[in-house]
Design a protein around this motif. Structure first.
Motif, PDB file in Angstrom:
ATOM      1  N   ILE A  35       2.959 -12.649 -34.288  1.00  0.00           N
ATOM      2  CA  ILE A  35       3.365 -11.705 -35.331  1.00  0.00           C
ATOM      3  C   ILE A  35       4.464 -10.825 -34.750  1.00  0.00           C
ATOM      4  CG2 ILE A  35       2.651  -9.782 -36.800  1.00  0.00           C
ATOM      5  CD1 ILE A  35      -0.176 -10.943 -36.823  1.00  0.00           C
ATOM      6  N   HIS A  36       5.611 -10.846 -35.419  1.00  0.00           N
ATOM      7  CA  HIS A  36       6.719 -10.000 -34.986  1.00  0.00           C
ATOM      8  C   HIS A  36       6.939  -8.916 -36.029  1.00  0.00           C
ATOM      9  CE1 HIS A  36       8.691 -12.664 -31.792  1.00  0.00           C
ATOM     10  NE2 HIS A  36       7.586 -13.299 -32.161  1.00  0.00           N
ATOM     11  N   ALA A  37       7.203  -7.717 -35.542  1.00  0.00           N
ATOM     12  CA  ALA A  37       7.574  -6.638 -36.465  1.00  0.00           C
ATOM     13  C   ALA A  37       9.065  -6.379 -36.304  1.00  0.00           C
ATOM     14  CB  ALA A  37       6.788  -5.378 -36.153  1.00  0.00           C
ATOM     15  N   LEU A  38       9.729  -6.212 -37.443  1.00  0.00           N
ATOM     16  CA  LEU A  38      11.144  -5.838 -37.408  1.00  0.00           C
ATOM     17  C   LEU A  38      11.265  -4.473 -38.047  1.00  0.00           C
ATOM     18  CD1 LEU A  38      14.107  -6.739 -36.784  1.00  0.00           C
ATOM     19  CD2 LEU A  38      14.224  -7.512 -39.161  1.00  0.00           C
ATOM     20  N   PHE A 200      -3.703 -15.068 -41.565  1.00  0.00           N
ATOM     21  CA  PHE A 200      -3.004 -15.403 -40.334  1.00  0.00           C
ATOM     22  C   PHE A 200      -3.831 -16.364 -39.490  1.00  0.00           C
ATOM     23  CE2 PHE A 200      -1.649 -14.666 -35.938  1.00  0.00           C
ATOM     24  CZ  PHE A 200      -0.322 -15.015 -36.094  1.00  0.00           C
ATOM     25  N   ASN A 201      -3.139 -17.334 -38.917  1.00  0.00           N
ATOM     26  CA  ASN A 201      -3.836 -18.271 -38.029  1.00  0.00           C
ATOM     27  C   ASN A 201      -2.876 -18.721 -36.935  1.00  0.00           C
ATOM     28  OD1 ASN A 201      -2.479 -20.885 -38.742  1.00  0.00           O
ATOM     29  ND2 ASN A 201      -3.238 -20.291 -40.777  1.00  0.00           N
ATOM     30  N   PRO A 202      -3.393 -19.311 -35.867  1.00  0.00           N
ATOM     31  CA  PRO A 202      -2.544 -19.634 -34.706  1.00  0.00           C
ATOM     32  C   PRO A 202      -1.473 -20.674 -34.991  1.00  0.00           C
ATOM     33  CG  PRO A 202      -4.894 -19.831 -34.161  1.00  0.00           C
ATOM     34  CD  PRO A 202      -4.814 -19.645 -35.628  1.00  0.00           C
ATOM     35  N   ASN A 203      -1.576 -21.303 -36.152  1.00  0.00           N
ATOM     36  CA  ASN A 203      -0.596 -22.327 -36.469  1.00  0.00           C
ATOM     37  C   ASN A 203       0.596 -21.780 -37.241  1.00  0.00           C
ATOM     38  OD1 ASN A 203       0.028 -25.059 -36.113  1.00  0.00           O
ATOM     39  ND2 ASN A 203      -0.484 -25.468 -38.269  1.00  0.00           N
ATOM     40  N   MET A 204       0.538 -20.507 -37.553  1.00  0.00           N
ATOM     41  CA  MET A 204       1.630 -19.928 -38.328  1.00  0.00           C
ATOM     42  C   MET A 204       2.227 -18.720 -37.623  1.00  0.00           C
ATOM     43  SD  MET A 204      -0.216 -17.791 -41.423  1.00  0.00           S
ATOM     44  CE  MET A 204       1.365 -17.281 -42.081  1.00  0.00           C
ATOM     45  N   ALA A 205       3.281 -18.176 -38.215  1.00  0.00           N
ATOM     46  CA  ALA A 205       3.900 -16.975 -37.649  1.00  0.00           C
ATOM     47  C   ALA A 205       4.315 -16.039 -38.777  1.00  0.00           C
ATOM     48  CB  ALA A 205       5.113 -17.357 -36.809  1.00  0.00           C
ATOM     49  N   LEU A 206       4.384 -14.748 -38.408  1.00  0.00           N
ATOM     50  CA  LEU A 206       4.734 -13.723 -39.392  1.00  0.00           C
ATOM     51  C   LEU A 206       5.874 -12.863 -38.863  1.00  0.00           C
ATOM     52  CD1 LEU A 206       1.361 -12.038 -40.465  1.00  0.00           C
ATOM     53  CD2 LEU A 206       2.819 -13.508 -41.869  1.00  0.00           C
ATOM     54  N   LEU A 207       6.768 -12.515 -39.776  1.00  0.00           N
ATOM     55  CA  LEU A 207       7.766 -11.498 -39.459  1.00  0.00           C
ATOM     56  C   LEU A 207       7.543 -10.358 -40.443  1.00  0.00           C
ATOM     57  CD1 LEU A 207      10.323 -10.540 -37.939  1.00  0.00           C
ATOM     58  CD2 LEU A 207      11.687 -11.768 -39.636  1.00  0.00           C
ATOM     59  N   VAL A 208       7.084  -9.206 -39.899  1.00  0.00           N
ATOM     60  CA  VAL A 208       6.740  -8.069 -40.753  1.00  0.00           C
ATOM     61  C   VAL A 208       7.878  -7.056 -40.688  1.00  0.00           C
ATOM     62  CG1 VAL A 208       5.049  -6.238 -41.165  1.00  0.00           C
ATOM     63  CG2 VAL A 208       4.292  -8.447 -40.249  1.00  0.00           C
ATOM     64  N   ILE A 209       8.551  -6.894 -41.799  1.00  0.00           N
ATOM     65  CA  ILE A 209       9.673  -5.958 -41.846  1.00  0.00           C
ATOM     66  C   ILE A 209       9.163  -4.625 -42.393  1.00  0.00           C
ATOM     67  CG2 ILE A 209      11.884  -5.453 -42.948  1.00  0.00           C
ATOM     68  CD1 ILE A 209      12.436  -8.454 -42.962  1.00  0.00           C
ATOM     69  N   THR A 210       9.427  -3.564 -41.661  1.00  0.00           N
ATOM     70  CA  THR A 210       8.921  -2.269 -42.120  1.00  0.00           C
ATOM     71  C   THR A 210       9.773  -1.121 -41.600  1.00  0.00           C
ATOM     72  OG1 THR A 210       7.013  -0.790 -42.166  1.00  0.00           O
ATOM     73  CG2 THR A 210       7.271  -2.151 -40.213  1.00  0.00           C
ATOM     74  N   LEU A 216       1.599  -1.320 -39.136  1.00  0.00           N
ATOM     75  CA  LEU A 216       1.351  -2.015 -37.874  1.00  0.00           C
ATOM     76  C   LEU A 216       0.032  -1.577 -37.222  1.00  0.00           C
ATOM     77  CD1 LEU A 216       4.997  -2.031 -36.497  1.00  0.00           C
ATOM     78  CD2 LEU A 216       3.859  -3.723 -37.936  1.00  0.00           C
ATOM     79  N   ASN A 217      -0.558  -0.506 -37.768  1.00  0.00           N
ATOM     80  CA  ASN A 217      -1.908  -0.148 -37.335  1.00  0.00           C
ATOM     81  C   ASN A 217      -2.929  -1.153 -37.835  1.00  0.00           C
ATOM     82  OD1 ASN A 217      -0.994   2.164 -36.070  1.00  0.00           O
ATOM     83  ND2 ASN A 217      -1.254   3.418 -37.931  1.00  0.00           N
ATOM     84  N   TYR A 218      -2.557  -1.829 -38.904  1.00  0.00           N
ATOM     85  CA  TYR A 218      -3.488  -2.788 -39.511  1.00  0.00           C
ATOM     86  C   TYR A 218      -3.113  -4.234 -39.209  1.00  0.00           C
ATOM     87  CZ  TYR A 218      -4.702   1.448 -41.998  1.00  0.00           C
ATOM     88  OH  TYR A 218      -5.074   2.725 -42.290  1.00  0.00           O
ATOM     89  N   ILE A 219      -1.808  -4.493 -39.249  1.00  0.00           N
ATOM     90  CA  ILE A 219      -1.355  -5.830 -38.856  1.00  0.00           C
ATOM     91  C   ILE A 219      -0.730  -5.666 -37.477  1.00  0.00           C
ATOM     92  CG2 ILE A 219       0.130  -7.779 -39.435  1.00  0.00           C
ATOM     93  CD1 ILE A 219       0.102  -6.790 -42.344  1.00  0.00           C
ATOM     94  N   ARG A 220      -1.460  -6.076 -36.450  1.00  0.00           N
ATOM     95  CA  ARG A 220      -1.017  -5.792 -35.090  1.00  0.00           C
ATOM     96  C   ARG A 220       0.013  -6.810 -34.631  1.00  0.00           C
ATOM     97  NH1 ARG A 220      -2.148  -0.860 -33.595  1.00  0.00           N
ATOM     98  NH2 ARG A 220      -1.797  -1.576 -31.448  1.00  0.00           N
ATOM     99  N   PRO A 221       1.233  -6.368 -34.375  1.00  0.00           N
ATOM    100  CA  PRO A 221       2.271  -7.318 -33.941  1.00  0.00           C
ATOM    101  C   PRO A 221       2.172  -7.609 -32.439  1.00  0.00           C
ATOM    102  CG  PRO A 221       3.192  -5.120 -34.092  1.00  0.00           C
ATOM    103  CD  PRO A 221       1.735  -4.996 -34.460  1.00  0.00           C
ATOM    104  N   HIS A 222       2.632  -8.795 -32.071  1.00  0.00           N
ATOM    105  CA  HIS A 222       2.755  -9.116 -30.639  1.00  0.00           C
ATOM    106  C   HIS A 222       4.071  -8.594 -30.098  1.00  0.00           C
ATOM    107  CE1 HIS A 222       0.096 -12.248 -32.441  1.00  0.00           C
ATOM    108  NE2 HIS A 222      -0.632 -11.978 -31.365  1.00  0.00           N
ATOM    109  N   TYR A 223       5.067  -8.596 -30.965  1.00  0.00           N
ATOM    110  CA  TYR A 223       6.401  -8.137 -30.558  1.00  0.00           C
ATOM    111  C   TYR A 223       6.974  -7.201 -31.609  1.00  0.00           C
ATOM    112  CZ  TYR A 223       5.995 -12.090 -27.403  1.00  0.00           C
ATOM    113  OH  TYR A 223       5.548 -12.964 -26.460  1.00  0.00           O
ATOM    114  N   VAL A 224       7.737  -6.244 -31.153  1.00  0.00           N
ATOM    115  CA  VAL A 224       8.406  -5.321 -32.064  1.00  0.00           C
ATOM    116  C   VAL A 224       9.905  -5.333 -31.754  1.00  0.00           C
ATOM    117  CG1 VAL A 224       8.622  -2.903 -32.777  1.00  0.00           C
ATOM    118  CG2 VAL A 224       6.367  -3.862 -32.264  1.00  0.00           C
ATOM    119  N   HIS A 225      10.702  -5.468 -32.825  1.00  0.00           N
ATOM    120  CA  HIS A 225      12.163  -5.428 -32.668  1.00  0.00           C
ATOM    121  C   HIS A 225      12.705  -4.287 -33.517  1.00  0.00           C
ATOM    122  CE1 HIS A 225      11.682  -9.553 -31.164  1.00  0.00           C
ATOM    123  NE2 HIS A 225      10.889  -9.727 -32.218  1.00  0.00           N
ATOM    124  N   VAL A 226      13.740  -3.669 -33.017  1.00  0.00           N
ATOM    125  CA  VAL A 226      14.359  -2.609 -33.796  1.00  0.00           C
ATOM    126  C   VAL A 226      15.781  -3.026 -34.139  1.00  0.00           C
ATOM    127  CG1 VAL A 226      15.050  -0.190 -33.880  1.00  0.00           C
ATOM    128  CG2 VAL A 226      12.960  -0.866 -32.661  1.00  0.00           C
TER     129      VAL A 226
END
Lengths: 261, 471
Positions: A35-38, A200-210, A216-226
């Motif tokens: 899970i990536h957050a942008l 969410f499952n290990p076979n998929m990926a998410l890009l959370v734009i916010t 992100l307190n609820y959907i915990r990202p592995h990576y955060v990009h700014v």
């Protein structure tokens, strides 16, 4: 040995609208199970990126590639991208008067299923209804939702839930959530985030734009990009989001300016 | 596996053998081109009509010849009355085989998955054999109730008093040029009589009518609904109606008496060379309800404005109209509500779609006569444009001679938004699928009023129209 192909990869993407460049060289690699957050301030290009990934016809790509499962999807129309398993949860979903959620979803789900799993994998009306009921329950949505017209007269929260419902029905392998948290009160946010987490499952990926760290307190990202000014200025782990929340975007801007000079 | 074409031919020949398709008594007659007294007299003579009907026709011919071509609506300047054959004896028309249909229409049938019975109907007499079976039980039931449901030619012979009493009273022969034309050369159409208090629960479908000319050029329909009765009449079919003739001009007259209700549903899809100029009118009496549900696809030019004359207090009229104008087509459609009496109400809902060089016009009239106070009338017309080229116009006429009335009018024009297409496409729908979904949503207020199978076929037809229109 074959080279490893990431699920999703953006290479040096330059894109914009009406000749105005907004994205100025975006690079991003996302693997399955991540899970990536942008994040980024308004106008930094986050939503443009979401639209370009999904294939909005008004956006122009000047340079670069977007690879999904190793294939450059920039040449493909939005529907083909969807049928390959890509999904965008819209920040501002459009209303389609007269088209019920159920009718729309059945056509969408079956065209995606047929493309991804084979012509004979379309759901029967009964299977479809069962799946829809299950997903509605998961998102704590009333069954009458299915017979309402798509996004017409929906409240802000209902629209966002409806987007996640669609995601649940379409079972994408790569989903972009564009500002799914905006306009949600805390209870609605929690429900939506719970839904996303269940999907969410290990076979998929998410890009959370916010814009805000809150979701992100609820959907915990592995990576955060700014993102700043059309580029990813800084990347890090989940702690980066907290730091941002604390110090604000000006802090990243200052850091970025320093690094760039 | 046998193709549908082969199957149809097989059924056709079977019918010919079993049921004497080439009945020597049913000789074929085709009038010469053009229209004059002689042609009209021939038609009447062949039909072996009573004098009063022959006189009616001849009088109507005079009106037709005297009246100028209307110029207030669609462009009719290419219509040449001298090039038209006004009467073809049914046997020949019904004998048209699957093979005689143009390729594109056959292909459309295949893709629509038109029910077999309907295909056979469209292909000719085979259908009548098939529908006879279905129709038989219905016919028995109707007979028991005293309902008359026959073709108009039969009605003139078998129910002369009823026909004479009402024929031409709602749409007089001199009403307009095309009503006059129809009155002079009419053939086929339905005659329906529902006795007092009888509710016909099954929609009466024109294509289940036997011994009849089902799709004529100049059909004439008369429906009489006695007090407290109810009937739903469904006309036409959603498959493209192929007509070699370039003019279709029907007249429909309906009388809805006290406390009765009548609904008349039409979905027509004429081939694209046809001028479709139709006069449809109903009179609704005390507390009666008349509803027109009217769908117009196909044709080159359609001019059709179903009307309700609200004659007594409590009468209610409704028109639901949907028109689709594709390339080169002009759909000039709408409705008319004439409030003669006080305490009457009406509603017109019109939805039109224009694509490419297609042009859809809403043309409607709400008239409130002096003394018709406490009238409520509402008009909603929505137009949807599918591209930059397509065109729509609205001509909402209001003639209000009374002050204590409540009249509402709303009109919207919208374009299929890029955002809507993108949204649906991003869920896996092709551009064409997305487009037809938007269009089907737009006309949903009307399709939901249709019998299910008609709604489904209308949606499918629109999806077909949409193919090739994009990308």
């Amino acid at each position: 040995m074959a080279e490893h192909t990431p699920l999703f990869m953006i290479e040096n993407l330059h894109a914009g609208i009406e000749g105005k460049e907004i994205l100025r060289g975006v690079n991003l690699v996302i693997e399955r199970g991540e899970i990536h957050a942008l994040m980024g301030p308004n106008g930094s290009g986050k939503s443009t990126l979401a639209y370009v990934i999904a294939g909005h016809p008004n956006y122009e790509v000047y340079e670069g590639r977007i690879l999904y499962k190793g294939e450059n999807v920039l040449e493909l129309p939005p529907d083909e991208r969807a049928r390959m398993g890509m999904f965008l949860a819209f920040q501002y979903p459009t209303a389609i008067p007269g088209v019920t959620m159920a009718n729309f979803l059945r056509l969408a789900v079956n065209s995606v299923r047929k493309a991804r799993y084979g012509e004979d994998k379309a759901l029967t009306p009964r299977e479809f209804r069962r799946l829809l009921r299950e997903k509605l329950e998961m998102l704590r949505m009333d069954e009458t939702f299915a017979s309402r017209y798509l996004n017409e007269g929906f409240s802000g929260g209902e629209k966002k839930r409806a987007e996640i419902l669609q995601m649940a029905m379409l079972e994408p392998e790569f989903a972009v959530l564009d500002e799914t948290d905006s306009g949600l009160d805390i209870d609605a946010l929690r429900t939506v985030a719970d839904g996303v987490n269940q999907l969410f499952n290990p076979n998929m990926a998410l890009l959370v734009i916010t814009h805000y760290q809150r979701i992100l307190n609820y959907i915990r990202p592995h990576y955060v990009h700014v993102m700043l000014d059309g580029k990813i200025a800084i990347s890090g782990g989940p702690e980066l989001a907290e730091e941002l929340e604390e110090k604000g975007y000006d802090w990243v801007k200052a850091q970025y300016a320093e690094a760039a000079s | 596996m046998a193709t549908p074409e082969v199957e149809l031919k097989r059924l056709g020949s079977e019918y010919a053998e079993k049921y004497g398709f080439r009945d020597p008594e049913q000789y074929v007659f085709k009038a010469r081109k053009g229209l004059d007294r002689e042609v009209v007299e021939q038609i009447s003579w062949i039909k072996n009509e009573p004098d009063w009907m022959r006189e009616f026709r001849l009088k109507a011919l005079e009106y037709f010849l005297r009246r100028p071509m209307p110029t207030w609506g669609a462009d009719l300047s290419e219509l040449n009355f001298d090039e038209i054959v006004y009467y073809i004896k049914p046997t020949e028309r019904q004998g048209s085989s699957w093979d005689e249909l143009p390729e594109h229409i056959r292909r459309t049938f295949d893709r629509l998955g038109i029910p077999e019975a309907e295909r056979k109907f469209l292909a000719g007499v085979g259908a009548q054999y098939e529908s006879e079976v279905v129709y038989h039980s219905l016919r028995e039931e109707l007979k028991r109730l005293g309902v008359i449901f026959v073709d108009m030619d039969t009605a003139v012979r078998e129910y002369p008093d009823l026909v004479k009493q009402y024929f031409g009273t709602i749409v007089p022969p001199n009403d307009n040029k095309f009503a006059a034309l129809n009155s002079a050369v009419w053939s086929g159409g339905s005659f329906v009589y529902v006795p007092e208090g009888v509710r016909v629960e099954v929609p009466l479908q024109a294509y289940f009518r036997i011994n009849a000319e089902n799709v004529g050029q100049f059909e004439r329909t008369l429906i009489i609904v006695e007090p407290g009765a109810y009937v739903h009449y469904v006309e036409g079919c959603t498959a493209p109606i192929y007509s070699a003739a370039s003019l279709h001009s029907a007249v429909v007259e309906i009388i809805v008496k006290e406390g009765a209700r009548c609904r008349y549903t039409t979905i027509q899809n004429w081939s694209k060379n046809v001028y479709n100029l139709v006069t449809k009118r109903a009179a609704a009496y005390r507390d009666a309800t008349m509803e027109w549900v009217d769908g117009n696809l196909g044709s080159k030019v359609t001019m059709k404005y179903p009307a309700v004359w609200l004659m007594e207090p409590g009468a209610r009229g409704e028109v639901l109209s949907v028109a689709f104008a594709g390339d080169g087509q002009h759909q000039d459609a709408g409705g008319k509500m004439v409030h003669v009496a006080p305490y009457t109400s009406s509603q017109i809902i019109s939805k039109s779609i224009s694509k490419g060089t297609g042009r859809a016009s809403y043309r409607g009239l709400v008239k409130v006569h002096r003394g018709a106070h406490h009238v409520r009338a509402n008009v909603v017309c929505d137009a949807l444009l599918l591209d930059e080229q397509s065109r729509t116009d609205t001509y909402p006429y209001m003639e209000i001679e009374e002050e204590q009335v409540s009249i509402g009018h709303e009109a919207t024009v919208s374009k299929v938004a890029e955002e809507q297409l993108f949204y649906l496409q991003s869920r896996g729908l092709t551009e064409a699928e997305a487009m037809s979904m938007i269009v089907n949503g737009f006309i949903e207020p009307i399709t939901k009023e249709l019998p299910l199978e008609y709604a489904v076929e209308l949606n499918r037809l629109i999806a077909l129209e949409m193919e090739g229109s994009v990308g």
